[in-house]
Design a protein around this motif. Structure first.
Motif, PDB file in Angstrom:
ATOM      1  N   SER A  41      63.586 -20.336  -3.405  1.00  0.00           N
ATOM      2  CA  SER A  41      64.170 -19.224  -2.663  1.00  0.00           C
ATOM      3  C   SER A  41      64.719 -19.714  -1.341  1.00  0.00           C
ATOM      4  CB  SER A  41      63.107 -18.143  -2.391  1.00  0.00           C
ATOM      5  OG  SER A  41      62.093 -18.666  -1.527  1.00  0.00           O
ATOM      6  N   VAL A  42      65.504 -18.859  -0.682  1.00  0.00           N
ATOM      7  CA  VAL A  42      65.934 -19.092   0.695  1.00  0.00           C
ATOM      8  C   VAL A  42      65.426 -17.936   1.538  1.00  0.00           C
ATOM      9  CG1 VAL A  42      67.984 -20.424   0.081  1.00  0.00           C
ATOM     10  CG2 VAL A  42      68.159 -17.929   0.339  1.00  0.00           C
ATOM     11  N   ASP A  43      65.441 -18.124   2.834  1.00  0.00           N
ATOM     12  CA  ASP A  43      64.977 -17.064   3.725  1.00  0.00           C
ATOM     13  C   ASP A  43      66.082 -16.055   4.022  1.00  0.00           C
ATOM     14  OD1 ASP A  43      62.177 -18.064   4.525  1.00  0.00           O
ATOM     15  OD2 ASP A  43      63.455 -19.824   4.786  1.00  0.00           O
ATOM     16  N   VAL A  44      67.304 -16.563   4.231  1.00  0.00           N
ATOM     17  CA  VAL A  44      68.437 -15.690   4.549  1.00  0.00           C
ATOM     18  C   VAL A  44      69.623 -16.092   3.677  1.00  0.00           C
ATOM     19  CG1 VAL A  44      69.994 -14.824   6.332  1.00  0.00           C
ATOM     20  CG2 VAL A  44      67.665 -15.525   6.953  1.00  0.00           C
ATOM     21  N   VAL A  45      70.248 -15.107   3.049  1.00  0.00           N
ATOM     22  CA  VAL A  45      71.499 -15.360   2.329  1.00  0.00           C
ATOM     23  C   VAL A  45      72.572 -14.465   2.929  1.00  0.00           C
ATOM     24  CG1 VAL A  45      70.877 -13.726   0.484  1.00  0.00           C
ATOM     25  CG2 VAL A  45      72.660 -15.448   0.096  1.00  0.00           C
TER      26      VAL A  45
ATOM     27  N   PRO B 179      71.701  -2.387  20.800  1.00  0.00           N
ATOM     28  CA  PRO B 179      70.621  -1.478  21.213  1.00  0.00           C
ATOM     29  C   PRO B 179      70.162  -0.525  20.116  1.00  0.00           C
ATOM     30  CG  PRO B 179      72.715  -0.722  22.114  1.00  0.00           C
ATOM     31  CD  PRO B 179      72.989  -2.046  21.455  1.00  0.00           C
ATOM     32  N   HIS B 180      71.050  -0.192  19.159  1.00  0.00           N
ATOM     33  CA  HIS B 180      70.736   0.841  18.182  1.00  0.00           C
ATOM     34  C   HIS B 180      70.059   0.297  16.929  1.00  0.00           C
ATOM     35  CE1 HIS B 180      72.835   3.630  20.726  1.00  0.00           C
ATOM     36  NE2 HIS B 180      73.964   2.960  20.620  1.00  0.00           N
ATOM     37  N   VAL B 181      70.554  -0.826  16.423  1.00  0.00           N
ATOM     38  CA  VAL B 181      69.975  -1.364  15.189  1.00  0.00           C
ATOM     39  C   VAL B 181      69.391  -2.754  15.384  1.00  0.00           C
ATOM     40  CG1 VAL B 181      71.504  -0.009  13.736  1.00  0.00           C
ATOM     41  CG2 VAL B 181      72.208  -2.304  14.428  1.00  0.00           C
ATOM     42  N   HIS B 182      69.551  -3.309  16.570  1.00  0.00           N
ATOM     43  CA  HIS B 182      68.977  -4.620  16.900  1.00  0.00           C
ATOM     44  C   HIS B 182      69.366  -5.664  15.855  1.00  0.00           C
ATOM     45  CE1 HIS B 182      66.641  -7.087  19.464  1.00  0.00           C
ATOM     46  NE2 HIS B 182      65.637  -7.283  18.639  1.00  0.00           N
ATOM     47  N   TYR B 183      70.661  -5.710  15.588  1.00  0.00           N
ATOM     48  CA  TYR B 183      71.180  -6.646  14.591  1.00  0.00           C
ATOM     49  C   TYR B 183      71.052  -8.075  15.105  1.00  0.00           C
ATOM     50  CZ  TYR B 183      74.105  -7.321  10.407  1.00  0.00           C
ATOM     51  OH  TYR B 183      74.568  -7.639   9.148  1.00  0.00           O
ATOM     52  N   GLY B 184      70.614  -8.978  14.263  1.00  0.00           N
ATOM     53  CA  GLY B 184      70.426 -10.359  14.670  1.00  0.00           C
ATOM     54  C   GLY B 184      71.725 -11.147  14.666  1.00  0.00           C
ATOM     55  N   LEU B 185      71.775 -12.216  15.466  1.00  0.00           N
ATOM     56  CA  LEU B 185      72.935 -13.095  15.513  1.00  0.00           C
ATOM     57  C   LEU B 185      72.493 -14.549  15.412  1.00  0.00           C
ATOM     58  CD1 LEU B 185      75.111 -11.645  18.440  1.00  0.00           C
ATOM     59  CD2 LEU B 185      75.339 -11.188  15.992  1.00  0.00           C
ATOM     60  N   THR B 186      73.031 -15.268  14.438  1.00  0.00           N
ATOM     61  CA  THR B 186      72.875 -16.719  14.372  1.00  0.00           C
ATOM     62  C   THR B 186      74.300 -17.273  14.484  1.00  0.00           C
ATOM     63  OG1 THR B 186      73.006 -16.682  11.942  1.00  0.00           O
ATOM     64  CG2 THR B 186      70.813 -16.618  12.934  1.00  0.00           C
TER      65      THR B 186
ATOM     66  N   LEU C 140      64.535 -13.019  15.115  1.00  0.00           N
ATOM     67  CA  LEU C 140      65.804 -12.802  14.426  1.00  0.00           C
ATOM     68  C   LEU C 140      66.003 -11.305  14.208  1.00  0.00           C
ATOM     69  CD1 LEU C 140      68.308 -13.865  12.955  1.00  0.00           C
ATOM     70  CD2 LEU C 140      66.901 -14.082  10.892  1.00  0.00           C
ATOM     71  N   GLY C 141      66.785 -10.692  15.088  1.00  0.00           N
ATOM     72  CA  GLY C 141      67.081  -9.272  14.958  1.00  0.00           C
ATOM     73  C   GLY C 141      65.827  -8.433  14.870  1.00  0.00           C
ATOM     74  N   ARG C 142      65.752  -7.586  13.846  1.00  0.00           N
ATOM     75  CA  ARG C 142      64.609  -6.701  13.670  1.00  0.00           C
ATOM     76  C   ARG C 142      63.674  -7.202  12.568  1.00  0.00           C
ATOM     77  NH1 ARG C 142      69.004  -4.650  11.190  1.00  0.00           N
ATOM     78  NH2 ARG C 142      68.806  -3.858   9.044  1.00  0.00           N
ATOM     79  N   THR C 143      63.823  -8.480  12.168  1.00  0.00           N
ATOM     80  CA  THR C 143      63.016  -9.003  11.058  1.00  0.00           C
ATOM     81  C   THR C 143      61.604  -9.376  11.474  1.00  0.00           C
ATOM     82  OG1 THR C 143      63.633 -11.330  11.412  1.00  0.00           O
ATOM     83  CG2 THR C 143      65.116  -9.984  10.044  1.00  0.00           C
ATOM     84  N   GLY C 144      61.395  -9.666  12.748  1.00  0.00           N
ATOM     85  CA  GLY C 144      60.101 -10.172  13.195  1.00  0.00           C
ATOM     86  C   GLY C 144      59.947 -11.667  12.989  1.00  0.00           C
ATOM     87  N   LEU C 145      60.950 -12.286  12.396  1.00  0.00           N
ATOM     88  CA  LEU C 145      60.910 -13.717  12.088  1.00  0.00           C
ATOM     89  C   LEU C 145      61.315 -14.525  13.317  1.00  0.00           C
ATOM     90  CD1 LEU C 145      60.576 -15.783   9.728  1.00  0.00           C
ATOM     91  CD2 LEU C 145      63.049 -15.561   9.369  1.00  0.00           C
TER      92      LEU C 145
ATOM     93  N   SER D 116      70.087 -14.861  18.594  1.00  0.00           N
ATOM     94  CA  SER D 116      68.782 -15.372  18.168  1.00  0.00           C
ATOM     95  C   SER D 116      68.787 -16.888  18.086  1.00  0.00           C
ATOM     96  CB  SER D 116      68.404 -14.790  16.794  1.00  0.00           C
ATOM     97  OG  SER D 116      68.436 -13.389  16.810  1.00  0.00           O
ATOM     98  N   CYS D 117      69.909 -17.446  17.629  1.00  0.00           N
ATOM     99  CA  CYS D 117      69.983 -18.874  17.361  1.00  0.00           C
ATOM    100  C   CYS D 117      71.438 -19.325  17.434  1.00  0.00           C
ATOM    101  CB  CYS D 117      69.401 -19.151  15.969  1.00  0.00           C
ATOM    102  SG  CYS D 117      69.639 -20.826  15.353  1.00  0.00           S
ATOM    103  N   VAL D 118      71.651 -20.494  18.011  1.00  0.00           N
ATOM    104  CA  VAL D 118      72.972 -21.118  18.026  1.00  0.00           C
ATOM    105  C   VAL D 118      72.949 -22.269  17.024  1.00  0.00           C
ATOM    106  CG1 VAL D 118      74.654 -22.423  19.364  1.00  0.00           C
ATOM    107  CG2 VAL D 118      73.462 -20.502  20.417  1.00  0.00           C
TER     108      VAL D 118
END
Length: 351
Positions: A130-134, A213-220, A13-18, A302-304
């Motif tokens: 808790s949640v993992d992503v908000v 390419p610059h910030v490796h933003y994740g996409l779900t 997931l993006g640059r999280t390593g998750l 990263s995920c659909v």
């Protein structure tokens, strides 16, 4: 293979390593507008879990908040460990209850007060610590960005969330959030959840390109079937079929799609879908599987996030993983012709 289904695949997931499953499960079909009963919802969630799905997406707001309640109940019902799951939810629409008169301003925004209160309300419904992503469910021009960034960092620092992200924000809004976080030495957003399908691709293919390419933003990404249009079932009818999402849902955002049924834009989409049926038929797959596989062809995704109101719909979504390696350059060209697109962008340059 799991129960005859292809083995689940995972991406970072993006640059999280998750690592999250390439197929995610969203609760909008199983909880929005009373489409299915709770037992059916539990069956769909378990089918996804058993097939290797670990990313479960929920949201706040009524009736959307039922997705949080049902997922929380499913986790307890089946005895799952939260550490085996990646759970997300969203904040903006004021999911907390109120005794105020109806004419009182709803205050749907990203003020620090509302972010903190709504996170607590979501966790109560999920019955989780808790949640993992908000996600910030909408941008908020009325609240200064530093206030928004600081509030989401408070959720992270207090252990209520691990990562935060944005939902269909513009690239300018995402960039401002990231720059603000960097200036304040805080954690910036790591992921966006945009709409992305064969019929809605501009934001992912064009506007967001500088983020990859610059910030490796994740996409779900969400809505890979554009609220059912890319299943092909609407090509042979003049009104929403009985029992379909378009026919029975009480969810406002689906009602908006229903109101466009049969207009010029809708009919143009159906012409494209009809052409895609030919591509799918030659590959001996469904239009839905072809469409989901196409979104996964873009390795910046990263995920659909898929939805389901029946177990067989869960299976169909997961079988799109079998279609993915079959999307050769020739097939992609046929898809471009069918949809009238000349977009060449994929980070993997696999065409």
């Amino acid at each position: 293979m799991t129960n005859g289904l292809p083995e689940m695949q995972y991406r970072i997931l993006g640059r999280t390593g998750l690592k999250i499953s390439m197929i995610g499960f969203g609760g909008w079909l199983t909880s929005h507008g009373g489409r299915v009963d709770n037992d059916t919802a539990f069956e769909c969630i378990k089918k996804a879990y058993d097939a290797g799905v670990n990313f479960f997406d929920t949201t706040e707001g009524h009736p959307s908040a039922m997705s949080e309640t049902i997922l929380g109940q499913a986790i307890k019902r089946f005895g799952w460990k939260q550490s085996d799951l990646v759970i997300s939810t969203k904040i903006f629409h004021r999911s907390t209850s109120s005794n105020r008169p109806k004419n009182t301003p709803k205050n749907k925004n990203l003020a620090r007060k509302h972010i903190l209160e709504d996170m607590e309300a979501s966790l109560r419904r999920l019955d989780l610590p808790s949640v993992d992503v908000v996600y910030a469910h909408k941008p908020d021009p009325d609240t200064p960005m530093e206030q928004i960034v600081q509030a989401f960092n408070h959720l992270i620092n207090s252990g209520k969330a691990i990562y935060w992200g944005t939902y269909d924000w513009s690239v300018a809004e995402i960039t401002e959030a990231m720059d603000t976080a960097e200036a304040l030495h805080l954690v910036g957003p790591a992921v966006d959840q945009p709409e992305y399908s064969l019929l809605a691709r501009d934001r992912v293919h064009h506007e967001y390109v500088p983020l990859y390419p610059h910030v490796h933003y994740g996409l779900t990404t969400h809505s890979p079937l554009k609220k059912g249009i890319l299943t092909g079932k609407y090509n042979i009818v003049t009104s929403p079929p009985l029992g379909s999402c378009q026919a029975v849902t009480r969810a406002k955002f689906i009602e908006g799609y229903r109101e466009t049924f049969g207009d010029d834009s809708w009919n143009k989409d159906l012409v494209k879908v009809d052409k895609l049926r030919g591509v799918a038929r030659d590959m001996a797959v469904s239009v839905a599987q072809l469409s989901i596989a196409w979104t996964l062809k873009n390795e910046d995704v990263s995920c659909v996030i898929t939805g389901a109101s029946r177990e067989d719909q869960v299976e169909e979504s997961i079988r799109s993983l079998e279609v993915l390696p079959r999307l050769t350059g020739a097939v992609i060209t046929r898809i471009k012709v069918a949809t009238g697109s000349n977009t060449n962008y994929y980070s993997a340059e696999s065409e």
